[in-house]
Design an enzyme around this catalytic site. Structure first.
Site, PDB file in Angstrom:
ATOM      1  CE  LYS A   1       3.390  -6.701  -5.503  1.00  0.00           C
ATOM      2  NZ  LYS A   1       4.310  -6.840  -6.339  1.00  0.00           N
TER       3      LYS A   1
ATOM      4  CB  SER B   1      -0.293 -12.657  -2.373  1.00  0.00           C
ATOM      5  OG  SER B   1      -0.968 -12.978  -3.326  1.00  0.00           O
TER       6      SER B   1
END
Length: 515
Positions: free
Chosen positions: A63, A317
């Protein structure tokens, strides 16, 4: 950057996305992460498996890329107004770090369900935090209120072209790092920013690469949108995969994904937990549920399609895992990997029946044994058995128990049994005198049988609670029908075992709840 080609002339084309991704200034704060081979998984799955390690970013999540790309694209007037972001945690950390790097004032709105480790990480980066609601949608409403009241710029976690372009740099690195053909890339999907950015880049340069989006079964907003032909809200989303707990796919991300994703795979909690364990065994890293989502989807896809000999990439992720979730994950991983079966079995309430039942299981490793005397006719056992042969062995055990004359049910896939019943096998044991003991014995095949063969042939067992939690020693609470006049003989038999034990007959908690 807006959703057009940059000059307002029309929707962004593949070349527009390519240029935006190539120009995204993410490396002011992000790092190029490794593309690691996964030899253990490759051998198991019959394919060459690669792990793109976005869990190694400074905030332990991809992110940071999209958040910083968006912040860097703000005009001077927008920077002066300050920013606000709504996030379950990882985007929040990315915005907080990027804002600190650029000297911007940031407010982060997070659902109250956000893991504490993510809240603490955002606080450490200096952003102001507000907790609002149980879901992303609830927090988003509060974020919109702050925009109206304070004039701040909203930094969306996924539905913004600049954010999408930043996330797309993961694919840029991937193609530069991998030599040879990539057959399929598995990407986790929450709001779709990472998948959109990667799909835009990969399909522009190599349309033959298969893009497989992976979603939790209880938060499959992309699958719902593709079926409806437009973004639609889900009635409810599960919170286990908090990084992907999004009720509706983004408008911009959907337009990118609808033309570029080849298929969507959905997976449940047990498969995700099993993938977390796989990643730990491969890398010695504990990723969060969203971080293991793509690998869980890859494993399910390989099992369904029978694919072999292919080069497959899974995106890890994020790794912002709360430590206190590990017990739950360990519990569920066994089921997700078909490594444990759970049965409810009725046996006659008579001396030696418990031992005979254990002999019928054989030398298999017992993961759990919960039993409580109820009456003088029948006894109920909740038993977990470690599987080495998966579903086939589970069926073999079921058939063997029925052939031995036992009434039994397979509760392996029963959610209530796994979550609750295993903790409820207890209660009063009737009017008989009873002695209660705690034991520890080595976790080895046959230890349970040794225990029962020493004590179960002479003493009526009224209570047996055991759960193997991968420790060196098993911990057991056991009860025996024995009055004061029997205590000396019982203790002599227990001493013969050679196991550590302690009598707990006067333990106040046991007196209150067991009678």
């Amino acid at each position: 950057m807006d959703a057009t080609g940059g000059d307002g002339a029309g929707p962004m084309t593949g070349d527009d996305w390519l240029r935006a991704i190539l120009r995204a200034p993410v490396y002011d704060v992000a790092r190029q992460t490794a593309l690691d081979p996964a030899p253990r998984l490759s051998a198991r799955l019959g394919n060459t498996v690669w792990l793109k390690r976005e869990d190694l970013q400074p905030i332990f999540s991809f992110k940071i890329r999209g958040a910083y790309a968006k912040l860097a694209a703000l005009a001077p007037e927008e920077r002066a107004r300050g920013v606000v972001a709504v996030s379950a945690g990882n985007h929040a950390q990315g915005v907080a770090l990027g804002a600190r790097q650029l000297g911007l004032d940031a407010v982060i709105v997070m659902p109250v369900t956000t893991p504490a480790i993510k809240i603490a990480a955002v606080q450490a980066l200096g952003a102001r935090i507000e907790l609002a609601g149980d879901s992303y949608a609830d927090a988003a409403r509060r974020g919109a209120e702050i925009v109206r009241a304070e004039g701040r710029v909203m930094v969306h976690p996924f539905d913004d072209p600049a954010t999408i372009a930043g996330q797309g740099t993961v694919a840029m690195e991937l193609l530069a790092q991998h030599r040879g053909r990539i057959d399929a890339v598995f990407v986790p999907v929450g709001g779709g920013g990472l998948c959109a950015g990667m799909a835009a880049y990969l399909k522009a340069l190599d349309p033959a690469i298969r893009i497989v989006a992976v979603e939790p079964e209880d938060a499959a907003c992309l699958a719902a949108a593709l079926e409806a032909g437009r973004p639609v809200p889900l009635d409810q989303v599960g919170l286990f995969v908090d990084g992907c707990a999004v009720r509706q796919i983004g408008d911009v991300t959907f337009e990118v994904l609808r033309e570029r994703v080849d298929e969507v795979v959905t997976v449940g909690v047990d498969r995700i937990c099993a993938a977390i364990r796989d990643i730990f065994e491969e890398t010695r890293t504990v990723v969060e549920p969203a971080g293991a989502l793509a690998l869980a989807g890859m494993k399910a896809w390989v099992a369904r399609t029978g694919t072999s000999g292919a080069d497959l990439v899974s995106i890890l992720s994020g790794a912002n895992m709360n430590f206190d979730r590990l017990g739950h994950i360990t519990e569920r991983a066994e089921i997700g990997e078909n490594a444990e079966a759970i049965f409810g079995v009725t046996i006659p309430e008579e001396r030696g029946s418990f031992l005979r039942f254990c002999r019928s299981i054989g030398k298999r490793a017992v993961t759990e044994f919960n039993y409580r005397h109820r009456d003088d006719a029948r006894a109920q056992i909740f038993v977990g058995i470690q599987l080495k042969g998966g579903l086939a062995e589970r069926r073999e055990i079921s058939a063997g128990l029925r052939a031995a004359g036992y009434a039994m049910e397979d509760y392996t896939e029963n959610e209530v049994a796994r979550l609750h019943v295993r903790h409820l096998v207890g209660g009063g044991g009737g009017a008989r005198a009873e002695r209660l003991f705690r034991f520890e014995f080595p976790e080895r095949p046959g230890a349970l049988l040794d225990f029962l063969e020493t004590l179960g042939t002479r003493w009526d067992i009224t209570l047996f609670h055991y759960r193997n939690r991968a420790a060196a020693y098993g911990r057991v609470l056991a009860g025996f029908a024995a009055g004061p006049e029997d205590e000396a003989a019982l203790l002599a038999d227990i001493d013969r075992l050679g196991f550590w034990y302690r009598q707990e007959s006067d333990n106040p908690a046991l007196r209150q709840f067991l009678g």
